[in-house]
Design a protein around this motif. Structure first.
Motif, PDB file in Angstrom:
ATOM      1  N   VAL A 124       0.793  -1.134  -0.171  1.00 22.44           N
ATOM      2  CA  VAL A 124      -0.073   0.030   0.132  1.00 22.44           C
ATOM      3  C   VAL A 124       1.070   1.420   0.131  1.00 22.44           C
ATOM      4  O   VAL A 124       0.385   2.063  -0.538  1.00 22.44           O
ATOM      5  CB  VAL A 124      -0.861  -0.014   1.239  1.00 22.44           C
ATOM      6  N   PHE A 125       2.063   1.310   0.720  1.00 17.95           N
ATOM      7  CA  PHE A 125       2.308   2.464   0.910  1.00 17.95           C
ATOM      8  C   PHE A 125       3.336   2.581  -0.547  1.00 17.95           C
ATOM      9  O   PHE A 125       3.717   4.287  -0.829  1.00 17.95           O
ATOM     10  CB  PHE A 125       3.476   2.266   1.588  1.00 17.95           C
ATOM     11  N   SER A 126       4.134   1.994  -0.763  1.00 16.45           N
ATOM     12  CA  SER A 126       4.340   1.831  -2.263  1.00 16.45           C
ATOM     13  C   SER A 126       3.777   2.073  -3.416  1.00 16.45           C
ATOM     14  O   SER A 126       4.051   3.053  -4.516  1.00 16.45           O
ATOM     15  CB  SER A 126       5.388   0.413  -3.061  1.00 16.45           C
ATOM     16  N   ILE A 127       2.664   1.455  -3.662  1.00 15.58           N
ATOM     17  CA  ILE A 127       1.964   1.892  -4.462  1.00 15.58           C
ATOM     18  C   ILE A 127       1.507   3.322  -4.214  1.00 15.58           C
ATOM     19  O   ILE A 127       1.464   4.519  -5.544  1.00 15.58           O
ATOM     20  CB  ILE A 127       0.373   1.883  -4.688  1.00 15.58           C
ATOM     21  N   ILE A 128       1.036   4.416  -3.033  1.00 15.27           N
ATOM     22  CA  ILE A 128       0.811   5.316  -2.720  1.00 15.27           C
ATOM     23  C   ILE A 128       2.136   6.377  -3.136  1.00 15.27           C
ATOM     24  O   ILE A 128       1.595   7.417  -3.970  1.00 15.27           O
ATOM     25  CB  ILE A 128       0.182   5.720  -0.800  1.00 15.27           C
ATOM     26  N   SER A 129       2.704   5.896  -2.362  1.00 14.21           N
ATOM     27  CA  SER A 129       4.553   6.737  -3.200  1.00 14.21           C
ATOM     28  C   SER A 129       4.657   6.581  -4.552  1.00 14.21           C
ATOM     29  O   SER A 129       4.596   7.692  -4.793  1.00 14.21           O
ATOM     30  CB  SER A 129       5.444   5.759  -2.731  1.00 14.21           C
ATOM     31  N   GLY A 130       3.765   5.675  -4.913  1.00 14.90           N
ATOM     32  CA  GLY A 130       4.290   5.846  -7.004  1.00 14.90           C
ATOM     33  C   GLY A 130       3.126   6.612  -7.515  1.00 14.90           C
ATOM     34  O   GLY A 130       3.601   7.420  -8.592  1.00 14.90           O
ATOM     35  N   LEU A 131       2.865   6.798  -7.084  1.00 15.93           N
ATOM     36  CA  LEU A 131       1.044   7.641  -7.453  1.00 15.93           C
ATOM     37  C   LEU A 131       1.583   9.260  -6.883  1.00 15.93           C
ATOM     38  O   LEU A 131       1.299   9.874  -8.140  1.00 15.93           O
ATOM     39  CB  LEU A 131       0.179   7.563  -6.868  1.00 15.93           C
ATOM     40  N   ILE A 132       2.363   8.936  -6.030  1.00 16.28           N
ATOM     41  CA  ILE A 132       2.609  11.007  -5.477  1.00 16.28           C
ATOM     42  C   ILE A 132       3.453  11.628  -6.370  1.00 16.28           C
ATOM     43  O   ILE A 132       3.371  12.710  -6.684  1.00 16.28           O
ATOM     44  CB  ILE A 132       2.414  10.582  -3.674  1.00 16.28           C
ATOM     45  N   PHE A 133       4.694  10.357  -6.704  1.00 20.93           N
ATOM     46  CA  PHE A 133       5.636  10.887  -7.172  1.00 20.93           C
ATOM     47  C   PHE A 133       5.844  10.990  -8.434  1.00 20.93           C
ATOM     48  O   PHE A 133       6.700  11.439  -9.767  1.00 20.93           O
ATOM     49  CB  PHE A 133       7.033   9.810  -6.690  1.00 20.93           C
ATOM     50  N   ASN A 134       4.825  10.168  -9.275  1.00 21.94           N
ATOM     51  CA  ASN A 134       5.496   9.617 -10.780  1.00 21.94           C
ATOM     52  C   ASN A 134       3.753  10.048 -10.806  1.00 21.94           C
ATOM     53  O   ASN A 134       2.278   8.962 -10.258  1.00 21.94           O
ATOM     54  CB  ASN A 134       5.715   8.333 -10.513  1.00 21.94           C
ATOM     55  N   SER A 135       3.335  10.105 -12.101  1.00 27.27           N
ATOM     56  CA  SER A 135       1.876  10.894 -12.789  1.00 27.27           C
ATOM     57  C   SER A 135       1.079   9.233 -12.879  1.00 27.27           C
ATOM     58  O   SER A 135       0.244   9.668 -13.974  1.00 27.27           O
ATOM     59  CB  SER A 135       2.089  12.115 -13.457  1.00 27.27           C
ATOM     60  N   ASN A 136       2.249   8.358 -13.709  1.00 24.78           N
ATOM     61  CA  ASN A 136       1.539   7.530 -14.338  1.00 24.78           C
ATOM     62  C   ASN A 136       0.454   6.731 -13.900  1.00 24.78           C
ATOM     63  O   ASN A 136       1.342   6.642 -12.630  1.00 24.78           O
ATOM     64  CB  ASN A 136       3.028   6.059 -14.380  1.00 24.78           C
ATOM     65  N   SER A 137      -0.656   6.489 -14.516  1.00 21.65           N
ATOM     66  CA  SER A 137      -1.563   5.317 -13.389  1.00 21.65           C
ATOM     67  C   SER A 137      -1.714   4.239 -13.918  1.00 21.65           C
ATOM     68  O   SER A 137      -0.923   3.687 -14.972  1.00 21.65           O
ATOM     69  CB  SER A 137      -3.286   6.073 -14.485  1.00 21.65           C
ATOM     70  N   PHE A 138      -2.106   3.715 -13.239  1.00 21.66           N
ATOM     71  CA  PHE A 138      -1.864   2.372 -12.607  1.00 21.66           C
ATOM     72  C   PHE A 138      -3.486   1.057 -13.712  1.00 21.66           C
ATOM     73  O   PHE A 138      -4.510   2.706 -13.943  1.00 21.66           O
ATOM     74  CB  PHE A 138      -2.138   1.718 -11.385  1.00 21.66           C
ATOM     75  N   ASN A 139      -3.307   0.273 -13.955  1.00 15.82           N
ATOM     76  CA  ASN A 139      -4.174   0.287 -14.949  1.00 15.82           C
ATOM     77  C   ASN A 139      -4.599  -1.387 -14.432  1.00 15.82           C
ATOM     78  O   ASN A 139      -4.005  -1.875 -13.305  1.00 15.82           O
ATOM     79  CB  ASN A 139      -4.279  -0.438 -16.161  1.00 15.82           C
ATOM     80  N   PHE A 140      -5.650  -1.905 -13.879  1.00 12.87           N
ATOM     81  CA  PHE A 140      -6.112  -2.997 -13.420  1.00 12.87           C
ATOM     82  C   PHE A 140      -4.990  -4.532 -14.032  1.00 12.87           C
ATOM     83  O   PHE A 140      -5.144  -5.200 -12.142  1.00 12.87           O
ATOM     84  CB  PHE A 140      -7.517  -3.092 -14.086  1.00 12.87           C
ATOM     85  N   LEU A 141      -4.437  -4.861 -14.683  1.00 13.77           N
ATOM     86  CA  LEU A 141      -3.467  -5.558 -14.801  1.00 13.77           C
ATOM     87  C   LEU A 141      -2.192  -5.088 -13.861  1.00 13.77           C
ATOM     88  O   LEU A 141      -1.478  -6.144 -13.491  1.00 13.77           O
ATOM     89  CB  LEU A 141      -2.585  -6.246 -16.280  1.00 13.77           C
ATOM     90  N   ASP A 142      -1.872  -4.175 -13.839  1.00 13.03           N
ATOM     91  CA  ASP A 142      -0.852  -3.780 -13.048  1.00 13.03           C
ATOM     92  C   ASP A 142      -0.517  -3.757 -11.289  1.00 13.03           C
ATOM     93  O   ASP A 142      -0.089  -4.409 -10.870  1.00 13.03           O
ATOM     94  CB  ASP A 142      -0.262  -2.345 -13.168  1.00 13.03           C
ATOM     95  N   ILE A 143      -2.013  -3.418 -10.875  1.00 16.52           N
ATOM     96  CA  ILE A 143      -3.304  -3.555  -9.805  1.00 16.52           C
ATOM     97  C   ILE A 143      -2.878  -4.760  -9.889  1.00 16.52           C
ATOM     98  O   ILE A 143      -2.350  -5.451  -8.045  1.00 16.52           O
ATOM     99  CB  ILE A 143      -4.275  -3.126  -9.556  1.00 16.52           C
ATOM    100  N   PHE A 144      -3.488  -5.641 -10.193  1.00 14.89           N
ATOM    101  CA  PHE A 144      -3.292  -7.569 -10.194  1.00 14.89           C
ATOM    102  C   PHE A 144      -1.714  -8.002  -9.838  1.00 14.89           C
ATOM    103  O   PHE A 144      -1.589  -8.801  -8.965  1.00 14.89           O
ATOM    104  CB  PHE A 144      -4.467  -8.796 -11.401  1.00 14.89           C
ATOM    105  N   LYS A 145      -1.381  -7.662 -10.481  1.00 10.14           N
ATOM    106  CA  LYS A 145       0.332  -8.526 -10.644  1.00 10.14           C
ATOM    107  C   LYS A 145       0.650  -7.879  -9.808  1.00 10.14           C
ATOM    108  O   LYS A 145       1.612  -8.231  -8.761  1.00 10.14           O
ATOM    109  CB  LYS A 145       0.740  -7.335 -11.715  1.00 10.14           C
ATOM    110  N   ILE A 146       0.638  -6.794  -9.248  1.00  8.65           N
ATOM    111  CA  ILE A 146       1.437  -5.794  -7.401  1.00  8.65           C
ATOM    112  C   ILE A 146       0.997  -6.912  -6.617  1.00  8.65           C
ATOM    113  O   ILE A 146       1.631  -7.214  -5.507  1.00  8.65           O
ATOM    114  CB  ILE A 146       0.640  -4.549  -7.484  1.00  8.65           C
ATOM    115  N   ILE A 147      -0.418  -7.125  -6.715  1.00  8.67           N
ATOM    116  CA  ILE A 147      -1.093  -7.537  -5.506  1.00  8.67           C
ATOM    117  C   ILE A 147      -1.034  -9.662  -5.701  1.00  8.67           C
ATOM    118  O   ILE A 147      -0.235  -9.892  -4.298  1.00  8.67           O
ATOM    119  CB  ILE A 147      -2.802  -7.768  -5.354  1.00  8.67           C
TER     120      ILE A 147
END
Length: 250
Positions: A124-147
């Motif tokens: 959760v921390f890494s996802i939030i940090s990635g979104l704050i410092f990098n404007s690239n958006s996640f897609n559902f496949l990326d989220i699934f792979k991370i989980i």
């Protein structure tokens, strides 16, 4: 089952009240934030692209499974066993109406809950940090792979926990167990480098198991083979650790 549930709750309360669990969460958060800041500085000042917001959590996972996570697994496991051995509180625990097998299982289960919680918090921390410092958006496949990656990493960490549990029951001294665990970890990592043909049988080689789950063509047979190897490790280490624990004279 009631006795096991009560013992598990009791062990989890012990972990919750100890500073090591809080320190693990705080250091993980600091590590993730500073890691993202460093990547941002390198990208902005040196023109290096760095990693995207979806790749950052996987980069963090690859780092923590070889650094912070094994360290905190060792500290918490040693404290759960050697700490009670040295303080003679294990004898008090065993006066309750509970078998040694249930107590032993509850201790390991509570450590597994700690490991899983730390993995999920890091995710959760890494996802939030990635979104704050990098404007690239996640897609559902990326989220699934991370989980999936963070979830399946629990199994290799459980094997490491069982190795340390075995050491903790053989050697009562927490310091001796800690340094022995470090030496074994480093030795197995070295064996992977110098004896690559046999690297697959070392338990440290399965730390990167999550990579198999996020490949474009998932190698089902290889995943199954490594799962069976981890299951074999778990059965052997759990049995050996319990045998020593059951024969201890507290």
């Amino acid at each position: 089952m009631v006795e096991f549930k009560k013992a598990l709750i009791n062990e989890m309360e012990k972990l919750y009240k100890k500073k090591k669990a809080l320190a693990a969460v705080v250091l993980s958060l600091i590590f993730i934030v500073f890691g993202q800041i460093f990547i941002s500085i390198v990208r902005n000042n040196f023109g290096v692209q760095g990693v995207s917001s979806s790749e950052f959590p996987l980069l963090i996972l690859s780092i923590i499974i070889n650094t912070l996570l094994p360290l905190f697994v060792a500290l918490v496991t040693i404290d759960s066993f050697c700490g009670e051995f040295s303080q003679n509180t294990m004898k008090i625990t065993l006066t309750r109406p509970i078998t040694r097998l249930k107590l032993y299982s509850a201790k390991i289960a509570s450590i597994c809950v700690f490991i899983f919680s730390l993995l999920m918090l890091s995710m959760v921390f890494s996802i939030i940090s990635g979104l704050i410092f990098n404007s690239n958006s996640f897609n559902f496949l990326d989220i699934f792979k991370i989980i999936i990656s963070y979830t399946v990493t629990l199994l290799p960490m459980v094997i490491l926990c069982l190795v340390i549990v075995l050491f903790a029951n053989i050697f009562k001294g927490g310091i001796a167990v800690f340094f022995l665990s470090i030496l074994v970890f480093i030795a197995f990592k070295a064996f992977e480098i110098f004896i690559p043909s046999y690297s697959g049988i070392f338990f440290t080689s399965i730390f990167g198991w999550y990579n198999l789950w996020i490949m474009d063509n998932i190698p089902v047979f290889k995943i199954f083979r490594e799962f069976m190897m981890m299951l074999s490790y778990a059965i052997i280490l759990f049995t050996a650790g319990y045998y020593v624990f059951d024969n201890k004279d507290f």
